[in-house]
Design an enzyme around this catalytic site. Structure first.
Site, PDB file in Angstrom:
ATOM      1  CE1 TYR A  14      -3.918  -2.169   0.406  1.00 17.94           C
ATOM      2  CE2 TYR A  14      -2.581  -3.303   2.040  1.00 17.94           C
ATOM      3  CZ  TYR A  14      -3.690  -3.257   1.222  1.00 17.94           C
ATOM      4  OH  TYR A  14      -4.576  -4.302   1.219  1.00 17.94           O
ATOM      5  CG  HIS A  19      -5.610   1.762  -0.163  1.00 17.40           C
ATOM      6  ND1 HIS A  19      -6.940   1.579   0.112  1.00 17.40           N
ATOM      7  CD2 HIS A  19      -5.400   1.206  -1.379  1.00 17.40           C
ATOM      8  CE1 HIS A  19      -7.515   0.934  -0.875  1.00 17.40           C
ATOM      9  NE2 HIS A  19      -6.598   0.692  -1.802  1.00 17.40           N
TER      10      HIS A  19
END
Length: 83
Positions: A14, A19
């Protein structure tokens, strides 16, 4: 006192995704205002300092976003931050 929470997801998967925009913004604030790390454990990193003569805490929960409430609630309760 203000609490700024930069949310993100742990792990390399990520790192450079949407995110983790909360982590990236928190890191910019921490660097720009030279905030100091005051606590780190398995579920959070907490930084403290002043912005415009106001005490500020910046929290980076180290859990997945949907589990970040535990770290946030812990800090809100400990520092008695108005909800």
């Amino acid at each position: 006192m203000f609490l700024i929470c930069g949310l993100g997801n742990p792990g390399k998967k990520y790192t450079n995704t949407r995110h983790n925009i909360g982590f990236k913004l928190a890191d910019k604030i921490i660097t720009y205002f030279d905030l100091k790390k005051i606590k780190e454990d398995k579920i959070k990193q907490l930084f403290s300092g002043e912005i415009n003569n106001t005490r500020v805490l910046v929290l980076k929960p180290l859990t997945f976003m949907n589990l970040s409430g535990k770290a946030v609630l812990e800090i809100v309760n400990f520092y008695q931050i108005n909800k």
